[in-house]
Design a protein around this motif. Structure first.
Motif, mmCIF file in Angstrom:
data_model
loop_
_atom_site.group_PDB
_atom_site.id
_atom_site.type_symbol
_atom_site.label_atom_id
_atom_site.label_comp_id
_atom_site.label_asym_id
_atom_site.label_seq_id
_atom_site.Cartn_x
_atom_site.Cartn_y
_atom_site.Cartn_z
ATOM 1 N N UNK A 1 0.645 -1.234 -0.267
ATOM 2 C CA UNK A 1 0.461 0.310 -0.276
ATOM 3 C C UNK A 1 0.532 1.378 0.196
ATOM 4 N N UNK A 2 1.756 1.314 0.307
ATOM 5 C CA UNK A 2 2.684 1.957 -0.452
ATOM 6 C C UNK A 2 2.923 3.364 -1.195
ATOM 7 N N UNK A 3 2.793 4.270 -0.441
ATOM 8 C CA UNK A 3 3.146 5.315 -1.910
ATOM 9 C C UNK A 3 4.159 6.061 -2.821
ATOM 10 N N UNK A 4 3.911 7.043 -3.078
ATOM 11 C CA UNK A 4 5.598 7.452 -3.465
ATOM 12 C C UNK A 4 6.510 8.382 -2.455
ATOM 13 N N UNK A 5 5.392 9.070 -1.151
ATOM 14 C CA UNK A 5 6.265 9.493 -0.227
ATOM 15 C C UNK A 5 6.984 8.648 0.211
ATOM 16 N N UNK A 6 6.536 7.198 0.721
ATOM 17 C CA UNK A 6 6.727 6.610 1.356
ATOM 18 C C UNK A 6 7.821 5.195 0.637
ATOM 19 N N UNK A 7 7.472 5.746 -1.234
ATOM 20 C CA UNK A 7 8.788 4.308 -1.355
ATOM 21 C C UNK A 7 9.799 5.200 -1.099
ATOM 22 N N UNK A 8 10.179 6.706 -1.595
ATOM 23 C CA UNK A 8 11.135 7.019 -1.640
ATOM 24 C C UNK A 8 12.082 7.186 -0.367
ATOM 25 N N UNK A 9 11.261 7.965 0.927
ATOM 26 C CA UNK A 9 11.777 7.211 1.932
ATOM 27 C C UNK A 9 12.420 5.866 2.248
ATOM 28 N N UNK A 10 10.992 4.890 1.745
ATOM 29 C CA UNK A 10 12.240 3.438 1.739
ATOM 30 C C UNK A 10 13.442 3.534 0.733
ATOM 31 N N UNK A 11 13.177 3.990 -0.153
ATOM 32 C CA UNK A 11 14.545 3.431 -1.119
ATOM 33 C C UNK A 11 16.025 4.260 0.009
ATOM 34 N N UNK A 12 15.895 5.894 0.317
ATOM 35 C CA UNK A 12 17.147 6.383 0.513
ATOM 36 C C UNK A 12 17.222 5.402 1.876
ATOM 37 N N UNK A 13 16.572 4.627 2.754
ATOM 38 C CA UNK A 13 17.145 4.028 3.530
ATOM 39 C C UNK A 13 18.063 3.104 3.320
ATOM 40 N N UNK A 14 17.405 1.744 2.240
ATOM 41 C CA UNK A 14 17.543 0.565 1.546
ATOM 42 C C UNK A 14 19.093 1.083 0.749
ATOM 43 N N UNK A 15 19.364 2.703 0.745
ATOM 44 C CA UNK A 15 20.844 2.783 -0.385
ATOM 45 C C UNK A 15 22.004 3.078 0.083
ATOM 46 N N UNK A 16 21.760 3.311 1.688
ATOM 47 C CA UNK A 16 22.621 3.162 2.539
ATOM 48 C C UNK A 16 23.145 2.304 2.772
ATOM 49 N N UNK A 17 23.062 1.146 2.078
ATOM 50 C CA UNK A 17 24.169 -0.084 2.827
ATOM 51 C C UNK A 17 24.131 -0.731 1.387
ATOM 52 N N UNK A 18 25.299 -1.568 1.548
ATOM 53 C CA UNK A 18 25.590 -2.053 0.557
ATOM 54 C C UNK A 18 25.857 -3.937 0.752
ATOM 55 N N UNK A 19 23.840 -4.007 0.118
ATOM 56 C CA UNK A 19 23.297 -5.053 0.658
ATOM 57 C C UNK A 19 22.172 -5.230 -0.201
ATOM 58 N N UNK A 20 21.779 -6.185 -0.566
ATOM 59 C CA UNK A 20 20.281 -6.664 -1.671
ATOM 60 C C UNK A 20 19.316 -6.248 -0.759
ATOM 61 N N UNK A 21 17.918 -6.903 -0.362
ATOM 62 C CA UNK A 21 16.724 -7.090 0.709
ATOM 63 C C UNK A 21 15.871 -7.736 -0.296
#
Length: 245
Positions: free
Chosen positions: A106-126
């Motif tokens: 149910x995520x929206x654009x704002x939530x998706x961008x926040x999630x993408x920003x957090x995940x991008x800080x780590x060198x791993x996959x999800x």
């Protein structure tokens, strides 16, 4: 089989329930000829275990995944503890972290961008997984979630748990056929019924035609054995999967 085979530490459930540290079991996995393991957050009881796991992985030249039974998204925004889980993973040199879906569907654009920003800080996959719950385990929820991942170009793959579909009265063969091209990790187990309730069994004793599924999975998909068993059966189950054509 063509794909790389790994072991989720759930195979040692009896020992884990008795308090055995996962770090002490990794060499046993490597001794079986397996270099890919997935540790489980719910069985890490002491902070010192993160360093112990990292040490064993390094000494045994293994690849490590991390199963986190927490929602990646809650109320359409990233889980407030997401960074904590990822910092834990970083301490262990984890290569992939698996989460529950939560409300990612149910995520929206704002939530998706926040999630993408957090995940991008780590060198791993999800990855996200279809689990055994009403909230995160149905085919509809899983399909909707994967559609949202594509829509917002989120760096999240899909761990298909083959047996979990039965807990939601879903058809694993139909689900596999519909979603197979999006699978990045495949949690392998087989299911039989006892008193009309599903239970995990040895691979050769269940209802699911898993060998046919492995045949059509991509070469890059990682296949992990993930079900409790007597320790003396682990080697046999590994060979059963390796011999699958």
């Amino acid at each position: 089989m063509r794909q790389e085979l790994g072991i989720n530490l759930l195979v040692y459930k009896e020992k884990l329930d008795q308090g055995t540290a996962q770090s002490t079991l990794l060499k046993a996995i490597k001794d079986q000829g397996i270099s890919l393991a997935e540790v489980r957050r719910e069985y890490i009881k002491e902070a010192s275990e993160f360093q112990a796991i990292a040490k064993e992985v390094s000494q045994n030249d293994m690849t490590l995944y991390y199963s986190v039974p927490e929602k990646i998204v809650e109320d359409k925004v990233p889980n407030k503890n997401l960074t904590t889980y990822l910092e834990e993973a970083k301490k262990m040199n984890i290569q992939n972290v698996k989460f529950n879906i939560g409300s990612l569907n149910e995520i929206d654009q704002a939530g998706a961008e926040e999630l993408k920003d957090i995940l991008s800080k780590y060198e791993m996959t999800y990855t996200i997984e279809n689990d055994q719950t009403d909230e995160n385990g149905t085919f509809a929820c899983t399909k909707e979630t994967l559609e949202q991942i594509r829509k917002y170009e989120l760096p999240i793959g899909y761990t298909m748990d083959l047996g979990n579909w039965y807990w939601q009265k879903e058809d694993p063969e139909k689900s596999f056929k519909e979603l197979k091209d999006q699978i990045t990790i495949f949690h392998l187990k087989n299911i039989a019924f006892e008193n009309e309730k599903p239970k995990t069994v040895m691979l050769e004793d269940g209802l699911i035609p898993w060998k046919k599924m492995i045949e059509v999975l991509g070469d890059k998909v990682k296949v992990l054995i993930e079900y409790p068993m007597d320790e003396e059966k682990i080697a046999d189950q590994i060979e059963t999967v390796k011999e699958a054509k």
